[in-house]
Design a protein around this motif. Sequence first.
Motif, PDB file in Angstrom:
ATOM      1  N   THR A  47       1.003  -0.882  -0.351  1.00  0.00           N
ATOM      2  CA  THR A  47      -0.185  -0.264  -0.229  1.00  0.00           C
ATOM      3  C   THR A  47       1.221   1.552   0.292  1.00  0.00           C
ATOM      4  N   ASN A  48       1.864   0.573   0.689  1.00  0.00           N
ATOM      5  CA  ASN A  48       2.743   2.444   0.009  1.00  0.00           C
ATOM      6  C   ASN A  48       3.779   2.111  -0.632  1.00  0.00           C
ATOM      7  N   ILE A  49       4.090   2.744  -2.086  1.00  0.00           N
ATOM      8  CA  ILE A  49       5.127   2.549  -3.608  1.00  0.00           C
ATOM      9  C   ILE A  49       5.729   3.679  -3.276  1.00  0.00           C
ATOM     10  N   THR A  50       7.470   3.039  -3.603  1.00  0.00           N
ATOM     11  CA  THR A  50       8.334   4.266  -4.039  1.00  0.00           C
ATOM     12  C   THR A  50       8.970   3.791  -4.898  1.00  0.00           C
ATOM     13  N   VAL A  51       9.225   4.689  -6.169  1.00  0.00           N
ATOM     14  CA  VAL A  51       9.375   5.359  -7.541  1.00  0.00           C
ATOM     15  C   VAL A  51      10.723   5.542  -7.481  1.00  0.00           C
ATOM     16  N   ASN A  52      11.469   5.586  -8.116  1.00  0.00           N
ATOM     17  CA  ASN A  52      13.169   6.108  -7.948  1.00  0.00           C
ATOM     18  C   ASN A  52      13.079   6.802  -9.881  1.00  0.00           C
ATOM     19  N   VAL A  53      13.380   7.929  -9.966  1.00  0.00           N
ATOM     20  CA  VAL A  53      13.327   8.463 -10.909  1.00  0.00           C
ATOM     21  C   VAL A  53      14.334   9.447 -11.389  1.00  0.00           C
ATOM     22  N   HIS A  54      14.459   9.154 -13.092  1.00  0.00           N
ATOM     23  CA  HIS A  54      15.959  10.027 -13.359  1.00  0.00           C
ATOM     24  C   HIS A  54      15.879  10.158 -14.939  1.00  0.00           C
ATOM     25  N   HIS A  55      15.479   9.009 -15.769  1.00  0.00           N
ATOM     26  CA  HIS A  55      15.706   9.215 -17.536  1.00  0.00           C
ATOM     27  C   HIS A  55      14.423   9.407 -17.502  1.00  0.00           C
ATOM     28  N   PHE A  56      14.035  10.663 -18.032  1.00  0.00           N
ATOM     29  CA  PHE A  56      12.711  11.579 -17.990  1.00  0.00           C
ATOM     30  C   PHE A  56      11.960  11.265 -16.815  1.00  0.00           C
ATOM     31  N   ALA A  57      12.540  11.880 -16.403  1.00  0.00           N
ATOM     32  CA  ALA A  57      12.086  12.137 -14.646  1.00  0.00           C
ATOM     33  C   ALA A  57      10.681  12.441 -14.663  1.00  0.00           C
ATOM     34  N   GLN A  58      10.502  13.691 -15.140  1.00  0.00           N
ATOM     35  CA  GLN A  58       9.132  14.719 -15.073  1.00  0.00           C
ATOM     36  C   GLN A  58       7.898  13.491 -15.640  1.00  0.00           C
ATOM     37  N   GLN A  59       7.978  12.698 -16.769  1.00  0.00           N
ATOM     38  CA  GLN A  59       7.443  11.949 -17.449  1.00  0.00           C
ATOM     39  C   GLN A  59       6.503  11.431 -16.243  1.00  0.00           C
ATOM     40  N   VAL A  60       7.832  10.551 -15.812  1.00  0.00           N
ATOM     41  CA  VAL A  60       7.159   9.693 -14.557  1.00  0.00           C
ATOM     42  C   VAL A  60       6.350   9.938 -13.244  1.00  0.00           C
TER      43      VAL A  60
END
Length: 240
Positions: A47-60
Amino acid sequence: MKAMVLAAGLGTRLGKLTSHKPKALVEVAGQPLLAHIIAKLVRSGFTNITVNVHHFAQQVIDFLSQNDFGASINISSETDQLLDTGGGILKAQSFLDGQEPFLVHNVDIISDIDLSQIMSNHKQSGALATLAVSSRTSTRKLLFDSAMQLRGWKNLTSGEVIIPSNSNGNLKEFAFSGIHVLSPQIFSAINSCGRFSIIDTYLSLCADKNVLGYDVSTSHVLDVGKPDSISRAADFLKLV
């Protein structure tokens, strides 16, 4: 339950598919990879999910903000520096830390692995980390003893072998499936900083810490890392 989706990678193996979008948003059967992984996590009770972002981060970030997944979603930004698997997990410590273990899932792994079962097995074992592994074809293999304790690593192409601890008997080779459960004590055990691999961390700790393999050889695991795997993943999703 808490989980993290490793979604910051460049996705270079996917070629042109990631020239204008991140790997996490490459579509399989009409839905982005990230959507498939989050849906599976939610079905499994996370119920608690973390997603890391870098490449085209804003799209994610935009994709996550525009959709309701039935779970609390956290963003761990690596826009300044891509931190690899270990560095990414360490960067997300504030979201993952606590009293309970958390699951980490690569965004490009489609499988029918029972995630709640591997979490339950981890809790019962008291391990520092539990890695989903299988007897499948791979150029890099993790080495385990008869008790499924991690004892080393082997590169079948180069012949390089790392065995950081003494081990009696033959070691069995398994391929890592990109899914693992970690106890929060991992954060105090990590000695690295910046960009580093979590597998390197496991190898540095396995001589003294309880790092276990969880055999999922009876499950189906598909690495959606190359363009020709997209259609196979779509066919697989019809069956699960």
